[in-house]
Motif scaffolding. Sequence first.
Motif, mmCIF file in Angstrom:
data_model
loop_
_atom_site.group_PDB
_atom_site.id
_atom_site.type_symbol
_atom_site.label_atom_id
_atom_site.label_comp_id
_atom_site.label_asym_id
_atom_site.label_seq_id
_atom_site.Cartn_x
_atom_site.Cartn_y
_atom_site.Cartn_z
ATOM 1 N N ASP A 221 0.832 -1.153 0.047
ATOM 2 C CA ASP A 221 -0.122 -0.103 0.051
ATOM 3 C C ASP A 221 0.765 1.156 0.197
ATOM 4 O O ASP A 221 1.703 1.528 0.943
ATOM 5 C CB ASP A 221 -0.866 0.019 1.191
ATOM 6 N N LEU A 222 0.847 2.026 -0.978
ATOM 7 C CA LEU A 222 1.458 3.399 -1.106
ATOM 8 C C LEU A 222 1.475 3.927 -0.004
ATOM 9 O O LEU A 222 2.142 4.830 0.480
ATOM 10 C CB LEU A 222 1.196 4.177 -2.371
ATOM 11 N N TRP A 225 3.596 3.460 3.137
ATOM 12 C CA TRP A 225 4.800 3.878 2.873
ATOM 13 C C TRP A 225 4.841 5.512 3.179
ATOM 14 O O TRP A 225 6.092 5.788 3.817
ATOM 15 C CB TRP A 225 5.479 3.653 1.668
ATOM 16 N N LEU A 276 6.947 10.301 -2.527
ATOM 17 C CA LEU A 276 5.755 9.185 -2.443
ATOM 18 C C LEU A 276 4.508 9.877 -2.472
ATOM 19 O O LEU A 276 3.643 9.248 -3.359
ATOM 20 C CB LEU A 276 6.271 8.506 -1.470
ATOM 21 N N GLN A 277 4.251 10.761 -1.756
ATOM 22 C CA GLN A 277 2.798 11.218 -1.672
ATOM 23 C C GLN A 277 2.498 11.767 -3.007
ATOM 24 O O GLN A 277 1.189 11.913 -3.562
ATOM 25 C CB GLN A 277 2.714 12.446 -0.542
ATOM 26 N N GLU A 280 0.563 9.313 -4.749
ATOM 27 C CA GLU A 280 -0.750 8.945 -4.082
ATOM 28 C C GLU A 280 -1.874 9.828 -4.482
ATOM 29 O O GLU A 280 -2.560 10.532 -3.838
ATOM 30 C CB GLU A 280 -0.779 8.918 -2.878
#
Length: 282
Positions: A221-222, A225, A276-277, A280
């Motif tokens: 699940d991104l 993380w 990373l966000q 998402e």
Amino acid sequence: MHRDREPREELAEGAGPFVTRRTWRSPEGGTAVWESRRVRKRGELTVRPAGGALATPRRADARTLARLGRLNALAAVSFALGGGLFAAGAAAALAGADATTSTVAYFTGGLFFTSGGYVSLLQTINAPERRPGADRLAPVAWRWWSYEPLRIDWLGTFLLFAGTLVFGVNLLDSFLQGLTVQQAARLVWAPDVIGCVLFLVSGQLALAEVCHGPSGIRTRDLGWWVVAVNLLGSGLFMLAALTALVTPELDAPVSLAVSNWGTLTGALCFTAAGVLQGFEHP
């Protein structure tokens, strides 16, 4: 007859008083799953039709998705830049640069952190809603503020934003010269620690939101993380804050090296989480 055709809630999951996932079953046998983070980040429900083997996302309208995407991108860039500036400030301190250079880098990074915190709160406030009796998401009117402490996403992002504001007090007071040990502890160190505590509580709430329980590991699940890396960064910032305390006996920080390294590594975590966000999104 109309009520019999409305989806019925079968399962509510979460941590403590907070619900992070709800599952409904329609009269025809299909299911719809609402997850707090997925709705506010991606603007979608997970729907499985009766007899269907695969679940599919059911998204909000295009305008809502575009809004969520813009807010997510702005928050991600703000956190990545804020973390990068904090890392630069810590690196300068470790390299022996003058205190003003690091302080300016930290303060500028703090402005980006505050912007990212508020935009994260805006994304929560303006997330689409599931209306009773419907297996789809409905848009909400734009709001700049709300008060919804029983929502785990609202409370988590509000505490994050509050933490950035308190942290900003610490950064602003860092420009003050000639402070006594007691004044530095009250004006600089105390806001630093309080801000870090708020970051940690916000991070724990975000972890509970994505795991649908107090804790968990969801490596596929991104969102997990993003939350996990942010939580690690918050812990490292707390370490940095605690070791930055100036004791009256020594008139020096507990460990300036540990404080600077904690700030550097924590800031790199926030930068990585911001990057990373950015992925998402709807």
